[in-house]
Design a protein around this motif. Structure first.
Motif, PDB file in Angstrom:
ATOM      1  N   UNK A 161       0.830  -1.204   0.000  1.00 32.30           N
ATOM      2  CA  UNK A 161       0.000   0.000   0.000  1.00 32.30           C
ATOM      3  C   UNK A 161       0.868   1.259   0.000  1.00 32.30           C
ATOM      4  N   UNK A 162       1.924   1.208   0.772  1.00 36.55           N
ATOM      5  CA  UNK A 162       2.805   2.375   0.830  1.00 36.55           C
ATOM      6  C   UNK A 162       3.434   2.637  -0.549  1.00 36.55           C
ATOM      7  N   UNK A 163       3.819   1.558  -1.220  1.00 31.67           N
ATOM      8  CA  UNK A 163       4.398   1.713  -2.556  1.00 31.67           C
ATOM      9  C   UNK A 163       3.372   2.269  -3.533  1.00 31.67           C
ATOM     10  N   UNK A 164       2.139   1.811  -3.390  1.00 33.70           N
ATOM     11  CA  UNK A 164       1.090   2.293  -4.286  1.00 33.70           C
ATOM     12  C   UNK A 164       0.823   3.770  -4.053  1.00 33.70           C
ATOM     13  N   UNK A 165       0.785   4.178  -2.797  1.00 35.47           N
ATOM     14  CA  UNK A 165       0.550   5.589  -2.493  1.00 35.47           C
ATOM     15  C   UNK A 165       1.702   6.450  -3.025  1.00 35.47           C
ATOM     16  N   UNK A 166       2.898   5.962  -2.860  1.00 38.23           N
ATOM     17  CA  UNK A 166       4.044   6.741  -3.334  1.00 38.23           C
ATOM     18  C   UNK A 166       4.074   6.846  -4.855  1.00 38.23           C
ATOM     19  N   UNK A 167       3.857   5.734  -5.507  1.00 38.20           N
ATOM     20  CA  UNK A 167       4.000   5.723  -6.970  1.00 38.20           C
ATOM     21  C   UNK A 167       2.764   6.270  -7.666  1.00 38.20           C
TER      22      UNK A 167
END
Lengths: 346, 172
Positions: free
Chosen positions: B19-25
């Motif tokens: 989820x963190x990667x999705x929010x960042x990207x």
């Protein structure tokens, strides 16, 4: 409104639909595979870098290294060439002044030259730099007392090693029948080298090793050739100087004996028919060295004072008949000895 | 032993990290790449990460730095806003969130990362600056530019009118 936007952003990031369905096992396997691939790539790059650096280093060393074809002065004394590969064809003595190496014959050697057994030379490393391939022979000539001058002859070598020492051009290079010659003297190794490329494509390597530089040069000259007309010249006269012929760097001058009797002209072939070849480098000594004089006296059947390297490759080639004549003394107003010329019938 | 522990860590922390990667990207495929790149880096330094005691924070830091790294910015990418599924039934909220996501997709990675670190992790400017190897003033500037860009793209006047209308409707 700024607070409203910040609230929207916080809500979006916290509660937004950012669910990413990823298989953990697949992800770790992929990560592990990529990790190993990256490690391999790094290792390969390191190996390539080391190889390139080594290649560049070797190239840099070669830039500053004189190389085998250039002059080597000090290092050649300690360097020893590897034991040469034994020739497939054993050398044979031909007459009293010749030696046969394969299909090539070298003449003009001193009569006291002895052929050294190949088994003896194969076991010991030679200080002389010689080609690894080709037909070879080693001859030993006494140089006064217990000293020996050794002459190594290699013909038809495929490799071309550089000659150590200092180049010492000789004035009889021009009478080698068009052959290209290079003579070097390596005093540190007590060796004199001569390499010749004949117009017929044959390559000779001679290396004389001994304590006496003059004896080495004489031995090289007896084997490689001396002053004389080039091949194929019909009745060409050499302009002789009455008192000194040939220059030697060691200060020694060869003098013509003023009362030397004229040598009668000799007819007939100087070499057997089986040796008659077109690849002949011949040289006639106008004033023969004492060593060669002894050789000539001991072998009256052969051409006196003549040094010939004959290759019997082409037996159908033109027969060569060296003849030596003496001009009438009347053409020498100062009473100089008769000029010896050579009549080569081609 | 190290690999086993890393596998266990990935299994446990993967949902939050994903989820963190999705929010960042901001993009699904870019998020998968970002997550994978970060895990590859974390695998190489797993012994040090395990000794540090906070592997999740370590991996998040790797993600944030990887997202703003020069090499990733060099990659050709096209900002495409995805039609994320609405989680609430309010039409205005759906419209607002869709516009917000579209506006976020136009932000540069560095500005988006600053917003995520600030509004999701609650980090102050000094922490973000330390994490991204920037100065705090740079972080403030980046946040200001990001918010100004979002305000312009979100048509703040319309939002303000909608808010006023909503307020009027709620007021008896």
């Amino acid at each position: 409104m700024t607070e409203k936007l910040e609230e929207l952003l916080a809500t979006e990031f916290r509660d937004g639909p950012y669910e990413l369905l990823v298989d953990a096992d697949r992800l770790t396997a992929t990560a592990r595979r990529r990790r190993s691939r990256r490690t391999a790539t790094t290792a390969a790059a390191a190996v390539c870098g080391v190889a390139l650096a080594a290649t560049a280093g070797v190239g840099l060393v070669n830039v500053f290294d004189p190389g085998p074809g250039t002059v080597q002065s000090a290092s050649s004394a300690a360097a020893t060439s590897p034991v040469p590969a034994p020739s497939t064809v054993a050398p044979q003595r031909v007459g009293a002044d010749g030696v046969r190496l394969g299909d090539a014959v070298m003449r003009g050697l001193p009569a006291e030259a002895k052929l050294v057994d190949a088994g003896v030379t194969a076991g010991r490393p030679s200080t002389a730099v010689l080609p690894r391939t080709g037909d070879r022979a080693v001859l030993s000539v006494p140089a006064g007392g217990s000293a020996q001058t050794e002459l190594a002859v290699v013909v038809g070598a495929e490799d071309r090693p550089g000659l150590p020492g200092v180049p010492d051009p000789q004035d009889w290079f021009g009478s080698l029948g068009g052959a290209q010659a290079l003579l070097t003297v390596d005093d540190s190794a007590e060796t004199t080298y001569l390499t010749m490329n004949t117009p017929a494509g044959r390559r000779w390597h001679l290396a004389a090793t001994g304590p006496d530089a003059a004896a080495r040069l004489d031995l090289i000259r007896s084997g490689g050739g001396g002053p004389g007309p080039p091949r194929g010249v019909t009745r060409r006269r050499r302009r002789a100087r009455p008192h000194r012929v040939g220059g030697r760097r060691d200060g020694h001058r060869r003098l013509i004996h003023p009362r030397r009797p004229p040598v009668p002209a000799r007819a007939g072939p100087a070499t057997p028919a089986s040796w008659g070849a077109s690849h002949v480098i011949r040289a006639t000594r106008i004033a023969a060295h004492p060593t060669t004089n002894r050789s000539a006296a001991a072998t009256p059947a052969s051409s006196p004072g003549a040094t010939t390297i004959a290759a019997a490759q082409n037996t159908q080639a033109r027969a060569t008949t060296p003849q030596e004549t003496t001009l009438p003394p009347s053409k020498h107003p100062q009473g100089a000895p008769g000029r010896r010329t050579r009549n080569t019938v081609v | 032993m190290t690999d086993t522990t890393f596998d266990e860590f990935v299994r446990q922390a993967l949902p939050g990290l994903a989820r963190y990667a999705y929010v960042l990207a901001g993009d699904r495929h870019a998020a998968e790449d970002l997550l994978q790149d970060s895990l590859v880096r974390a695998m190489g330094a797993w012994s040090r990460i395990r000794q540090d005691g906070n592997p999740v924070g370590y991996v998040k830091t790797i993600m944030a730095r990887t997202n703003v790294s020069w090499w990733r910015r060099r990659r050709p990418s096209v900002a495409v806003s995805e039609n994320l599924a609405a989680t609430d039934g309010a039409l205005d909220s759906v419209e607002h969130r869709d516009e917000l996501r579209r506006a976020l997709a136009t932000l540069p990675p560095l500005q988006r990362t600053v917003l995520v670190l600030g509004f999701l992790d609650g980090a102050d400017d000094e922490e973000i600056a330390s994490l991204l190897h920037r100065r705090p003033a740079t972080i403030r500037s980046l946040r200001h530019r990001a918010l100004r860009s979002l305000r312009r793209d979100l048509r703040i006047d319309e939002l303000r009118s909608l808010d006023r209308a909503a307020d009027l409707q709620e007021t008896p």
